[in-house]
Design a protein around this motif. Structure first.
Motif, PDB file in Angstrom:
ATOM      1  N   GLY A  48      16.807  -0.477  -2.952  1.00 36.21           N
ATOM      2  CA  GLY A  48      17.473   0.769  -2.576  1.00 36.21           C
ATOM      3  C   GLY A  48      18.661   1.120  -3.444  1.00 36.21           C
ATOM      4  N   SER A  49      19.161   0.174  -4.252  1.00 38.81           N
ATOM      5  CA  SER A  49      20.318   0.471  -5.090  1.00 38.81           C
ATOM      6  C   SER A  49      19.914   1.210  -6.362  1.00 38.81           C
ATOM      7  CB  SER A  49      21.047  -0.822  -5.456  1.00 38.81           C
ATOM      8  OG  SER A  49      20.207  -1.645  -6.240  1.00 38.81           O
ATOM      9  N   VAL A  50      18.622   1.292  -6.632  1.00 37.34           N
ATOM     10  CA  VAL A  50      18.131   1.967  -7.825  1.00 37.34           C
ATOM     11  C   VAL A  50      17.940   3.445  -7.516  1.00 37.34           C
ATOM     12  CG1 VAL A  50      16.264   2.062  -9.499  1.00 37.34           C
ATOM     13  CG2 VAL A  50      17.025  -0.134  -8.609  1.00 37.34           C
ATOM     14  N   LYS A  51      18.551   4.319  -8.290  1.00 38.85           N
ATOM     15  CA  LYS A  51      18.485   5.751  -8.009  1.00 38.85           C
ATOM     16  C   LYS A  51      17.260   6.412  -8.629  1.00 38.85           C
ATOM     17  CE  LYS A  51      21.919   6.027  -5.343  1.00 38.85           C
ATOM     18  NZ  LYS A  51      21.669   6.125  -3.933  1.00 38.85           N
ATOM     19  N   GLY A  52      16.869   6.060  -9.816  1.00 37.46           N
ATOM     20  CA  GLY A  52      15.662   6.613 -10.428  1.00 37.46           C
ATOM     21  C   GLY A  52      15.774   8.101 -10.719  1.00 37.46           C
ATOM     22  N   LYS A  53      14.612   8.726 -10.884  1.00 39.33           N
ATOM     23  CA  LYS A  53      14.523  10.157 -11.193  1.00 39.33           C
ATOM     24  C   LYS A  53      14.936  11.006  -9.989  1.00 39.33           C
ATOM     25  CE  LYS A  53      10.137   9.558 -12.948  1.00 39.33           C
ATOM     26  NZ  LYS A  53       8.829  10.078 -13.274  1.00 39.33           N
ATOM     27  N   SER A 105      21.624  10.428   3.219  1.00 38.15           N
ATOM     28  CA  SER A 105      22.310   9.145   3.083  1.00 38.15           C
ATOM     29  C   SER A 105      22.864   8.689   4.425  1.00 38.15           C
ATOM     30  CB  SER A 105      23.458   9.260   2.078  1.00 38.15           C
ATOM     31  OG  SER A 105      22.953   9.611   0.826  1.00 38.15           O
ATOM     32  N   GLY A 106      22.984   7.372   4.559  1.00 33.85           N
ATOM     33  CA  GLY A 106      23.584   6.823   5.763  1.00 33.85           C
ATOM     34  C   GLY A 106      22.574   6.461   6.822  1.00 33.85           C
ATOM     35  N   HIS A 107      22.976   6.624   8.074  1.00 33.87           N
ATOM     36  CA  HIS A 107      22.159   6.241   9.215  1.00 33.87           C
ATOM     37  C   HIS A 107      20.782   6.891   9.162  1.00 33.87           C
ATOM     38  CE1 HIS A 107      21.220   4.880  13.212  1.00 33.87           C
ATOM     39  NE2 HIS A 107      21.016   6.122  13.622  1.00 33.87           N
ATOM     40  N   LYS A 108      19.756   6.112   9.315  1.00 33.56           N
ATOM     41  CA  LYS A 108      18.365   6.564   9.293  1.00 33.56           C
ATOM     42  C   LYS A 108      17.994   7.244   7.977  1.00 33.56           C
ATOM     43  CE  LYS A 108      17.601   6.687  14.199  1.00 33.56           C
ATOM     44  NZ  LYS A 108      16.997   7.327  15.325  1.00 33.56           N
ATOM     45  N   GLY A 109      18.439   6.658   6.867  1.00 31.91           N
ATOM     46  CA  GLY A 109      18.096   7.196   5.560  1.00 31.91           C
ATOM     47  C   GLY A 109      16.875   6.529   4.942  1.00 31.91           C
ATOM     48  N   ASP A 110      16.578   5.293   5.364  1.00 29.76           N
ATOM     49  CA  ASP A 110      15.433   4.567   4.830  1.00 29.76           C
ATOM     50  C   ASP A 110      14.216   4.785   5.712  1.00 29.76           C
ATOM     51  OD1 ASP A 110      17.132   3.597   2.874  1.00 29.76           O
ATOM     52  OD2 ASP A 110      17.521   1.721   3.925  1.00 29.76           O
ATOM     53  N   VAL A 111      13.031   4.546   5.128  1.00 28.44           N
ATOM     54  CA  VAL A 111      11.776   4.799   5.828  1.00 28.44           C
ATOM     55  C   VAL A 111      10.881   3.568   5.763  1.00 28.44           C
ATOM     56  CG1 VAL A 111       9.608   6.104   5.685  1.00 28.44           C
ATOM     57  CG2 VAL A 111      11.775   7.284   5.457  1.00 28.44           C
ATOM     58  N   ALA A 112      10.224   3.283   6.867  1.00 27.44           N
ATOM     59  CA  ALA A 112       9.147   2.292   6.906  1.00 27.44           C
ATOM     60  C   ALA A 112       7.865   3.076   7.157  1.00 27.44           C
ATOM     61  CB  ALA A 112       9.377   1.281   8.016  1.00 27.44           C
ATOM     62  N   ALA A 113       6.942   2.997   6.210  1.00 32.06           N
ATOM     63  CA  ALA A 113       5.652   3.679   6.343  1.00 32.06           C
ATOM     64  C   ALA A 113       4.593   2.610   6.613  1.00 32.06           C
ATOM     65  CB  ALA A 113       5.334   4.437   5.065  1.00 32.06           C
ATOM     66  N   TYR A 114       3.679   2.916   7.514  1.00 30.41           N
ATOM     67  CA  TYR A 114       2.687   1.935   7.941  1.00 30.41           C
ATOM     68  C   TYR A 114       1.266   2.393   7.617  1.00 30.41           C
ATOM     69  CZ  TYR A 114       6.530  -0.052  10.623  1.00 30.41           C
ATOM     70  OH  TYR A 114       7.725  -0.607  10.992  1.00 30.41           O
ATOM     71  N   ALA A 115       0.405   1.424   7.329  1.00 30.67           N
ATOM     72  CA  ALA A 115      -0.990   1.705   6.991  1.00 30.67           C
ATOM     73  C   ALA A 115      -1.813   2.095   8.217  1.00 30.67           C
ATOM     74  CB  ALA A 115      -1.624   0.498   6.315  1.00 30.67           C
ATOM     75  N   VAL A 126      10.589   2.265   2.032  1.00 37.28           N
ATOM     76  CA  VAL A 126      10.992   3.177   0.956  1.00 37.28           C
ATOM     77  C   VAL A 126      12.450   3.570   1.214  1.00 37.28           C
ATOM     78  CG1 VAL A 126      10.420   5.251  -0.345  1.00 37.28           C
ATOM     79  CG2 VAL A 126       8.621   4.074   0.949  1.00 37.28           C
ATOM     80  N   PRO A 127      13.382   2.982   0.466  1.00 33.56           N
ATOM     81  CA  PRO A 127      14.791   3.316   0.652  1.00 33.56           C
ATOM     82  C   PRO A 127      15.073   4.775   0.304  1.00 33.56           C
ATOM     83  CG  PRO A 127      14.556   1.288  -0.589  1.00 33.56           C
ATOM     84  CD  PRO A 127      13.202   1.925  -0.519  1.00 33.56           C
ATOM     85  N   ASN A 128      16.187   5.261   0.802  1.00 33.33           N
ATOM     86  CA  ASN A 128      16.606   6.625   0.517  1.00 33.33           C
ATOM     87  C   ASN A 128      16.716   6.853  -0.992  1.00 33.33           C
ATOM     88  OD1 ASN A 128      17.456   9.197   1.214  1.00 33.33           O
ATOM     89  ND2 ASN A 128      19.609   8.616   1.246  1.00 33.33           N
ATOM     90  N   LYS A 129      16.209   7.979  -1.438  1.00 29.97           N
ATOM     91  CA  LYS A 129      16.241   8.393  -2.849  1.00 29.97           C
ATOM     92  C   LYS A 129      15.441   7.466  -3.756  1.00 29.97           C
ATOM     93  CE  LYS A 129      18.914  11.742  -1.767  1.00 29.97           C
ATOM     94  NZ  LYS A 129      18.200  12.499  -0.776  1.00 29.97           N
ATOM     95  N   ALA A 130      14.394   6.866  -3.246  1.00 31.49           N
ATOM     96  CA  ALA A 130      13.521   6.001  -4.040  1.00 31.49           C
ATOM     97  C   ALA A 130      12.084   6.466  -3.893  1.00 31.49           C
ATOM     98  CB  ALA A 130      13.653   4.546  -3.591  1.00 31.49           C
ATOM     99  N   GLY A 131      11.294   6.152  -4.892  1.00 31.14           N
ATOM    100  CA  GLY A 131       9.877   6.480  -4.859  1.00 31.14           C
ATOM    101  C   GLY A 131       9.050   5.227  -4.700  1.00 31.14           C
ATOM    102  N   ILE A 132       7.800   5.407  -4.332  1.00 28.45           N
ATOM    103  CA  ILE A 132       6.856   4.303  -4.234  1.00 28.45           C
ATOM    104  C   ILE A 132       5.557   4.761  -4.890  1.00 28.45           C
ATOM    105  CG2 ILE A 132       6.072   4.951  -1.900  1.00 28.45           C
ATOM    106  CD1 ILE A 132       5.869   1.881  -1.355  1.00 28.45           C
ATOM    107  N   HIS A 133       4.973   3.874  -5.680  1.00 26.20           N
ATOM    108  CA  HIS A 133       3.746   4.192  -6.403  1.00 26.20           C
ATOM    109  C   HIS A 133       2.748   3.072  -6.155  1.00 26.20           C
ATOM    110  CE1 HIS A 133       5.766   7.440  -8.572  1.00 26.20           C
ATOM    111  NE2 HIS A 133       6.814   6.637  -8.531  1.00 26.20           N
ATOM    112  N   PHE A 134       1.543   3.433  -5.779  1.00 28.51           N
ATOM    113  CA  PHE A 134       0.508   2.459  -5.484  1.00 28.51           C
ATOM    114  C   PHE A 134      -0.491   2.386  -6.633  1.00 28.51           C
ATOM    115  CE2 PHE A 134       1.773   4.341  -1.358  1.00 28.51           C
ATOM    116  CZ  PHE A 134       2.306   3.212  -0.762  1.00 28.51           C
TER     117      PHE A 134
END
Length: 146
Positions: A48-53, A105-115, A126-134
């Motif tokens: 989550g500390s990585v900001k990326g694009k 940002s802050g409270h409830k900024g991160d996401v847990a996605a389930y299959a 998937v942390p706030n302001k981050a992407g995920i690629h499969f």
């Protein structure tokens, strides 16, 4: 209540998932993630500390967006709240190759996605302001903000 182990890493890894196929989760232009396996839940997380694009223009502020194509391309499904199952049939039956958390940002900024629906199955953090690629298209059936 089951224990869930969150892994934050800054190294490349590939996790084996059901069916013997591989999953690769990455933060945009950032190091890759790895997974851990507990007896009930596999957790995949990006640092989550990585900001990326910047967020893809199609993913509005305050939403988690999943895309059927690589690099935020293809059909998009997005939500701004936790849900136990997608509301639309198209999103319930789609598989996704990428996603972006454009939450606040802050409270409830991160996401847990389930299959699986009802917050079950493989868990992708998937942390706030981050992407995920499969590496291969994956189902996302429910999402929880935390």
């Amino acid at each position: 209540m089951r224990k869930i182990h969150k892994v934050l890493v800054c190294a490349t890894a590939t996790a084996a998932v059901a069916g013997g196929s591989a999953l690769t989760a990455v933060a945009d232009s950032a190091p890759r993630a790895r997974s851990t396996q507990s007896s009930q839940v596999k957790t995949v997380s990006v640092d989550g500390s990585v900001k990326g694009k910047a967020a893809p223009s199609s993913c509005k502020k305050g939403r988690i967006c999943f895309y059927t194509g690589k690099n935020y391309a293809g059909k998009r499904c997005s939500r701004s709240v936790s849900f136990k199952e997608w509301g639309s049939k198209r999103c319930r039956t789609s598989t996704f190759k990428s996603g972006y958390n454009n939450g606040y940002s802050g409270h409830k900024g991160d996401v847990a996605a389930y299959a699986k629906k009802n917050w079950k199955g493989t868990r992708y953090v998937v942390p706030n302001k981050a992407g995920i690629h499969f590496s291969h298209a994956r189902p996302i059936r429910s999402v929880q903000w935390f």
